[in-house]
Design an enzyme around this catalytic site. Structure first.
Site, mmCIF file in Angstrom:
data_model
loop_
_atom_site.group_PDB
_atom_site.id
_atom_site.type_symbol
_atom_site.label_atom_id
_atom_site.label_comp_id
_atom_site.label_asym_id
_atom_site.label_seq_id
_atom_site.Cartn_x
_atom_site.Cartn_y
_atom_site.Cartn_z
ATOM 1 N N ARG A 130 9.921 -15.462 -5.589
ATOM 2 C CA ARG A 130 10.458 -16.777 -5.229
ATOM 3 C C ARG A 130 9.414 -17.851 -5.502
ATOM 4 O O ARG A 130 8.252 -17.695 -5.153
ATOM 5 C CB ARG A 130 10.851 -16.792 -3.742
ATOM 6 C CG ARG A 130 12.182 -16.115 -3.504
ATOM 7 C CD ARG A 130 12.489 -15.973 -2.054
ATOM 8 N NE ARG A 130 12.247 -17.166 -1.271
ATOM 9 C CZ ARG A 130 12.535 -17.282 0.020
ATOM 10 N NH1 ARG A 130 13.082 -16.263 0.655
ATOM 11 N NH2 ARG A 130 12.283 -18.381 0.673
ATOM 12 N N ARG B 55 5.614 -10.717 -1.946
ATOM 13 C CA ARG B 55 7.069 -10.475 -1.892
ATOM 14 C C ARG B 55 7.752 -10.640 -3.259
ATOM 15 O O ARG B 55 7.494 -11.589 -3.979
ATOM 16 C CB ARG B 55 7.691 -11.458 -0.887
ATOM 17 C CG ARG B 55 9.194 -11.354 -0.764
ATOM 18 C CD ARG B 55 9.707 -11.938 0.516
ATOM 19 N NE ARG B 55 9.704 -13.388 0.542
ATOM 20 C CZ ARG B 55 10.178 -14.105 1.569
ATOM 21 N NH1 ARG B 55 10.643 -13.502 2.644
ATOM 22 N NH2 ARG B 55 10.148 -15.424 1.527
ATOM 23 N N ARG C 147 16.915 -24.212 12.064
ATOM 24 C CA ARG C 147 15.478 -24.402 11.879
ATOM 25 C C ARG C 147 15.017 -25.708 12.516
ATOM 26 O O ARG C 147 13.823 -25.990 12.540
ATOM 27 C CB ARG C 147 15.160 -24.426 10.394
ATOM 28 C CG ARG C 147 14.768 -23.078 9.798
ATOM 29 C CD ARG C 147 14.037 -23.347 8.516
ATOM 30 N NE ARG C 147 13.406 -22.268 7.861
ATOM 31 C CZ ARG C 147 13.962 -21.395 7.021
ATOM 32 N NH1 ARG C 147 15.251 -21.418 6.819
ATOM 33 N NH2 ARG C 147 13.233 -20.514 6.404
ATOM 34 N N LYS D 150 12.680 -11.639 9.050
ATOM 35 C CA LYS D 150 14.010 -11.990 9.587
ATOM 36 C C LYS D 150 15.114 -11.458 8.689
ATOM 37 O O LYS D 150 16.071 -10.875 9.160
ATOM 38 C CB LYS D 150 14.238 -13.519 9.606
ATOM 39 C CG LYS D 150 13.414 -14.336 10.483
ATOM 40 C CD LYS D 150 13.879 -15.802 10.449
ATOM 41 C CE LYS D 150 13.913 -16.487 9.097
ATOM 42 N NZ LYS D 150 12.668 -16.709 8.413
ATOM 43 N N ARG E 43 5.242 -24.734 3.638
ATOM 44 C CA ARG E 43 6.391 -24.224 4.411
ATOM 45 C C ARG E 43 5.963 -23.894 5.831
ATOM 46 O O ARG E 43 6.642 -24.250 6.788
ATOM 47 C CB ARG E 43 6.943 -22.943 3.773
ATOM 48 C CG ARG E 43 7.800 -23.217 2.569
ATOM 49 C CD ARG E 43 8.009 -21.949 1.778
ATOM 50 N NE ARG E 43 8.998 -21.059 2.354
ATOM 51 C CZ ARG E 43 9.118 -19.786 1.998
ATOM 52 N NH1 ARG E 43 8.307 -19.261 1.124
ATOM 53 N NH2 ARG E 43 10.049 -19.044 2.542
HETATM 54 P P1 AMP Z 1 14.418 -19.026 3.453
HETATM 55 O O1 AMP Z 1 14.997 -18.102 2.451
HETATM 56 O O2 AMP Z 1 15.064 -18.899 4.799
HETATM 57 O O3 AMP Z 1 12.914 -18.964 3.521
HETATM 58 O O4 AMP Z 1 14.771 -20.518 2.950
HETATM 59 C C1 AMP Z 1 14.324 -20.989 1.699
HETATM 60 C C2 AMP Z 1 14.346 -22.512 1.696
HETATM 61 O O5 AMP Z 1 15.697 -22.973 1.884
HETATM 62 C C3 AMP Z 1 13.540 -23.170 2.804
HETATM 63 O O6 AMP Z 1 12.154 -23.290 2.490
HETATM 64 C C4 AMP Z 1 14.242 -24.537 2.902
HETATM 65 O O7 AMP Z 1 13.876 -25.378 1.811
HETATM 66 C C5 AMP Z 1 15.706 -24.144 2.698
HETATM 67 N N1 AMP Z 1 16.345 -23.822 3.991
HETATM 68 C C6 AMP Z 1 16.775 -22.596 4.405
HETATM 69 N N2 AMP Z 1 17.298 -22.666 5.641
HETATM 70 C C7 AMP Z 1 17.191 -23.957 6.026
HETATM 71 C C8 AMP Z 1 17.534 -24.655 7.199
HETATM 72 N N3 AMP Z 1 18.101 -24.040 8.252
HETATM 73 N N4 AMP Z 1 17.292 -25.994 7.244
HETATM 74 C C9 AMP Z 1 16.746 -26.642 6.201
HETATM 75 N N5 AMP Z 1 16.360 -26.032 5.063
HETATM 76 C C10 AMP Z 1 16.590 -24.700 4.959
#
Ligand code: AMP
Length: 216
Positions: free
Chosen positions: A160, A125, A89, A14, A171
């Site tokens: 990460r 990654r 989400r 994404k 996750r």
């Molecule tokens: P990502 O980089 O999109 O994988 O997000 C990393 C982490 O940020 C996720 O595992 C969640 O802990 C938090 N996070 C990101 N976007 C959201 C969202 N829309 N709602 C809740 N937590 C989020």
């Protein structure tokens, strides 16, 4: 106005595709994960609070996440539209977004990738922590974690913490039922576009643009 949402499980690509489309369409990409990581690196109260959840692979509570994103898309650079990556989400987030933009979401792009491929990708990654770069790389792109970022040439590479195997599993377990609800929600609104995310990045990129009706 072009308001576009990207949906996909962690590792589906994404972020990579949202960034490409943001450059092509010249509208900002708004990534909830990047915003949380930015707050965390600046040690803001929001970042420290969010990290309690992020570090275990859990979702940050809706109220915190919704406020952060709705404020961000009110900023002037989003006047002609935005590309959302990682938000919504949950159904509650999707409904808040719908209300905030008066139902004005043009398209939702779902990048579909099988779960075993996601686990493989996430453990491979590597990211660049320089905000203006934010490159997403694979271990095969670099000489080692101590080497410089091949995109911005800074010593800024890291894996990460939430890409480590136990957290990845958690996750994905959290994300799958939620994404299914969102897919139904947007399918009902007839704005959902699906793309096979297991193809090469440039094929995924051109398929997205064709399905969105963007001239290449
Ligand atoms: P990502 O980089 O999109 O994988 O997000 C990393 C982490 O940020 C996720 O595992 C969640 O802990 C938090 N996070 C990101 N976007 C959201 C969202 N829309 N709602 C809740 N937590 C989020």
């Amino acid at each position: 106005m072009n308001n576009i949402v990207f949906l996909g499980l962690a590792g589906a690509g994404k972020g990579t595709q949202a960034k490409i489309l943001s450059n092509v369409m010249n509208i900002p990409m708004v990534s909830s994960g990047d915003l949380f990581r930015f707050h965390l690196s600046n040690e803001t109260a929001l970042g420290i609070e969010a990290n309690k959840y992020m570090s275990t692979g859990a979702l940050v509570p809706d109220d915190i996440t919704i406020n952060m994103i709705l404020q961000r898309i009110e900023e002037e650079d989003c006047n002609n539209g935005f590309i959302l990556d990682g938000f919504p989400r949950t159904l509650e987030q999707a409904e808040s977004l719908h209300k905030a933009v008066n139902g004005n979401i043009n398209n939702v792009v779902y990048i579909e990738v099988a779960q075993n491929e996601l686990v493989r990708r996430l453990s491979d990654r590597v990211i660049c922590t320089i905000k203006s770069c934010n490159a997403i790389l694979s271990k095969s792109d670099i000489m080692g974690m101590d080497s410089n970022c091949p995109v911005c040439n800074e010593q800024s590479l890291t894996q990460r913490k939430d890409d480590l195997p136990d957290v990845v599993e958690n996750r994905l377990k959290t994300q799958i039922p939620l994404i299914n609800q969102l897919l139904d929600y947007y399918k009902n609104q007839e704005i959902l576009i699906s793309v096979d995310g297991e193809q090469d990045v440039d094929i995924v990129e051109s398929e997205i643009q064709i399905k969105l009706g963007i001239n290449q």
